[in-house]
Design a protein around this motif. Sequence first.
Motif, mmCIF file in Angstrom:
data_model
loop_
_atom_site.group_PDB
_atom_site.id
_atom_site.type_symbol
_atom_site.label_atom_id
_atom_site.label_comp_id
_atom_site.label_asym_id
_atom_site.label_seq_id
_atom_site.Cartn_x
_atom_site.Cartn_y
_atom_site.Cartn_z
ATOM 1 N N TYR B 25 -7.969 2.548 -10.386
ATOM 2 C CA TYR B 25 -8.828 1.526 -9.788
ATOM 3 C C TYR B 25 -10.275 1.950 -9.934
ATOM 4 C CZ TYR B 25 -4.282 0.359 -7.969
ATOM 5 O OH TYR B 25 -2.948 0.044 -7.896
ATOM 6 N N HIS B 161 -9.539 2.391 -0.002
ATOM 7 C CA HIS B 161 -8.325 2.440 -0.833
ATOM 8 C C HIS B 161 -7.325 3.286 -0.070
ATOM 9 C CE1 HIS B 161 -5.597 3.513 -4.048
ATOM 10 N NE2 HIS B 161 -6.236 2.771 -4.927
ATOM 11 N N LEU B 194 -8.122 -2.129 -0.157
ATOM 12 C CA LEU B 194 -7.115 -2.128 -1.218
ATOM 13 C C LEU B 194 -5.915 -1.385 -0.662
ATOM 14 C CD1 LEU B 194 -10.087 -1.928 -2.646
ATOM 15 C CD2 LEU B 194 -8.743 -1.578 -4.721
ATOM 16 N N ILE B 389 -2.732 -4.189 -3.674
ATOM 17 C CA ILE B 389 -2.633 -3.494 -4.968
ATOM 18 C C ILE B 389 -1.310 -2.743 -5.027
ATOM 19 C CG2 ILE B 389 -5.122 -3.228 -5.302
ATOM 20 C CD1 ILE B 389 -4.632 -0.236 -4.280
#
Lengths: 555, 555
Positions: B25, B161, B194, B389
């Motif tokens: 990513y 993330h 994410l 994701i």
Amino acid sequence: MSKQETEKVRVFALGGVGEIGKNMYGVEVDEDIIIVDAGLMFPDDDMLGVDIVIPDVTYLVENEDRVRGILLTHGHEDHIGGLSYVLKKINVPVYGTKLTLGLVEEKLKEAGIHKQTTLRLIDCNSRIKLGSTPVSFFRTSHSIPDCVGICVETSQGAVVHTGDFKFDQTPVDGKHAEIGKMAAIGQRGVLCLLSDSTNAERPGTTKSESEVGQGITDVFAKTSGRLIVTSFASNVHRLQQVIHAAVASRRKLAVVGKSMVRVITIASKLGYLKMPKDLLIDIDEVNRLKPEQVVILTTGSQGEPMSALTRMARGAHRHITITPDDTIIIAASAIPGNEKSVSAVIDQLHRIGAEVVYGSQAVHASGHGSQEELKLMLNLMKPKYFLPIHGEIRMQHAHRELGLQVGIKKERIYIVEKGEVVEFTNNQARRGGKVPSGHVLIDGLGVGDVGNIVLRDRRLLSKDGILVVVVTLNKKTNTIVSGPNIISRGFVYVRESEELLEKSNELVTAILQKSVTENVSEWSSLKSNIREGLSRFLFEKTKRRPMILPIIMEV
Amino acid sequence: MSKQETEKVRVFALGGVGEIGKNMYGVEVDEDIIIVDAGLMFPDDDMLGVDIVIPDVTYLVENEDRVRGILLTHGHEDHIGGLSYVLKKINVPVYGTKLTLGLVEEKLKEAGIHKQTTLRLIDCNSRIKLGSTPVSFFRTSHSIPDCVGICVETSQGAVVHTGDFKFDQTPVDGKHAEIGKMAAIGQRGVLCLLSDSTNAERPGTTKSESEVGQGITDVFAKTSGRLIVTSFASNVHRLQQVIHAAVASRRKLAVVGKSMVRVITIASKLGYLKMPKDLLIDIDEVNRLKPEQVVILTTGSQGEPMSALTRMARGAHRHITITPDDTIIIAASAIPGNEKSVSAVIDQLHRIGAEVVYGSQAVHASGHGSQEELKLMLNLMKPKYFLPIHGEIRMQHAHRELGLQVGIKKERIYIVEKGEVVEFTNNQARRGGKVPSGHVLIDGLGVGDVGNIVLRDRRLLSKDGILVVVVTLNKKTNTIVSGPNIISRGFVYVRESEELLEKSNELVTAILQKSVTENVSEWSSLKSNIREGLSRFLFEKTKRRPMILPIIMEV
């Protein structure tokens, strides 16, 4: 009973044990050979290019005069899909229920052997004789109507084959499994039970097919756009429930996909599917109706690349293209090995933005009984001996555990592989050797011509491709007349690896020149020199091992 | 805040969305590009001969001067397996926790790039700056120790993330996920989350890894013979629990399989695995001890054909052969696509007659949180925008549903595919075009040289094989000097189909003669005449379409 009094009973599987599919079992009572089912299997991943797999029936061909008939338990492909191939080798009568024979007839017509084949209709109350052996039947529940279990009578007791079954307490067609009859068979005495092991690893009880109907109806009720439903074509109960849901939600039904059309046609004609006359519409009428007036019933529940649903999802179907406003119900589970292709279709539908209902969301139920049902069957039949069949070997073992739990003695449970015979005389069982068995691979029109060598070559080719090395030699003068030419396919893309192929060419030329100078006159050793030299060079440079095929042309 | 005040934040995936694997990513904050992970993916079934797949990093190569570093969330292959390939293209610093860098170092050494690479150790309390962008971390629970989530600070709020995570309330190493820290990050304001979608389809909460330990201990306690345990090598927690069970049952431990030995060595050295000094024995010592004194820990949990367990089951392992007295624990689930090979190993073990403990029998737990945990993460972070994701597109969609359930607005959830950019300015998101992305296939030493044409050829070859047709022509006299020779591989086994190949030869000869007579001087049209004529003939006779490769040699 003295030792001479009983007949010899032999039981074996030609397919269906140690594997999923191509079910085919044999029961021999002295001179009578009775066959149960003749299914197909879908190829494993390593059977490259193979379309379907059927059992090896060498044993039946060699004993054709003793084969009294083939009894069909139900109309699924893994039980009837091999029939047209088998009947080309042995011409024996086939027994089945109305729906089963309806599906079989279609297949025999396609194969061009329906005229020479004797089909004999039975139902769960039939009592027939095969040779001098009496056979009776009992109704079971499964994911297709008109299923039977089979009871072969011998003086040592019955040999019972359950067929595929679950105990559905709320069957869609209202026809319950004949538990009372099973109990009576058990009461009279079962020598040996062959029972379905598919879900022997699954605790509890399998969900009723009716619950799936409720799940489908619920989705219909809350969907305002177009509906597309896919399922196994053969699951007539489920198709019936889709029809009910369509009627209840005032939608017209369009049917797509060859096998779906075929099953609906046959099942309707024979009375296994009921629907109002004006329900069905043609697929090309779909786009004339509003989305909320339509449901499309289609093949493709296994993500088969050429199936209607997959083509709709790819935008490659002639009539239907899936849009973000559609709702797709995948009313089926993935058969082992198909997980990835089913997921790929679901992903593609999500990509389009459509609503997808699948999996755990109550739109599928297995057709096979879970542990509690398998134990119930064992308790009803109370067999003296038990052969877990219909499943991978780990499922047979799990079924064996269930047998032990309900009190069957360890030494009376036989785990058999294809071809292994269990023999019964004087109420005693023992291992009775092997009959020939195996896979017969069908690729296109070829039956059995794809063997291990061809498969090995396909595997090699699939991994790293092929390099063909051609050279024309003058054998008299021992000189290179033309070449070497090197052509590769599936190895590297030539434009990206010109240098590698040039170097390969230089290497082969050097090998050739050396051989020619040394007067290597044997083409075979020249070929193996090229193969080994080039193979070593390429592995060093690329860590790949393409097939290398040297061809020497002589002038 | 006026329109000019905020920086431009861009978020994208180079891999890991719309697929399982090769997670990578990017987070851009004005001029700083920050990369999270660089994983590999195992090839799909249709990527014939391909060893592994890595992301296309063209965008990073083109913007190398702006790439500030690669942050690693944890040491699994789908997060670090592409690193050594990526670092050969861009040389940027790599940040990771102790265990993660320990595993990475090993890979970089193998690839010969450990000296030129800067590895920077972080822990969950580190606060670093990449370019001018502050980055902090938080600890998560997963199926490998030392995992972190990543928090990239921007003036519009944090871009978070999660890495791979579950909320394990009884973690094996006692190190809980830092829920308080996550809540604080949420409190301060998260622009965009994410989050891991792997188990977004799974209701409830994922089982704790500790329960697996209990399951393993139970099997150890009731087993009196030899024990063989397989698991993912990287699941250090699980290995630790096998070690505990071995110690408790007074067994010695032998470790087999390259990756298992490597992980145990690194994890022990770095203090992530604790064991008594005299626990380990060499594999060749196993047969000197009694079965009840030994446990063997081995690779092969995915049924890989060359793995130690598969070879033991086949009787092809140098030291260990599995016997009916052994108990094998398969403490892992099948990764999608591996279902059949895992089943094959289980079946083979059953065939031998060994005891096999697997699947639902409490010896595996997922490392990814289920729906309740995913909702907890969303509630902790309270993101303004949400990007599901790490998963197939259907999992991203399922995760989106969970986002809606906890109150995130529909228009603030972005389902992205590889390369798609979401851009944030002034706290507003919008789609921001695409960066290059795709699969880079690695086959042997070749990186990216296997493209669509090569794969298409391999697919063709795998299905029906190849026929090479070679003829030597004299171009001046326009006569056939030698041939045609037809050689087939993977099509039919020659001995069984001599007639077919003879007829093919006659057909090609006729085509050649006709062309020669008609003075067809273009080799290419001669070749396509042969290809088409022969293809039509063979399809008619066999319903197969082998690749046909005409080669014309000139003298």
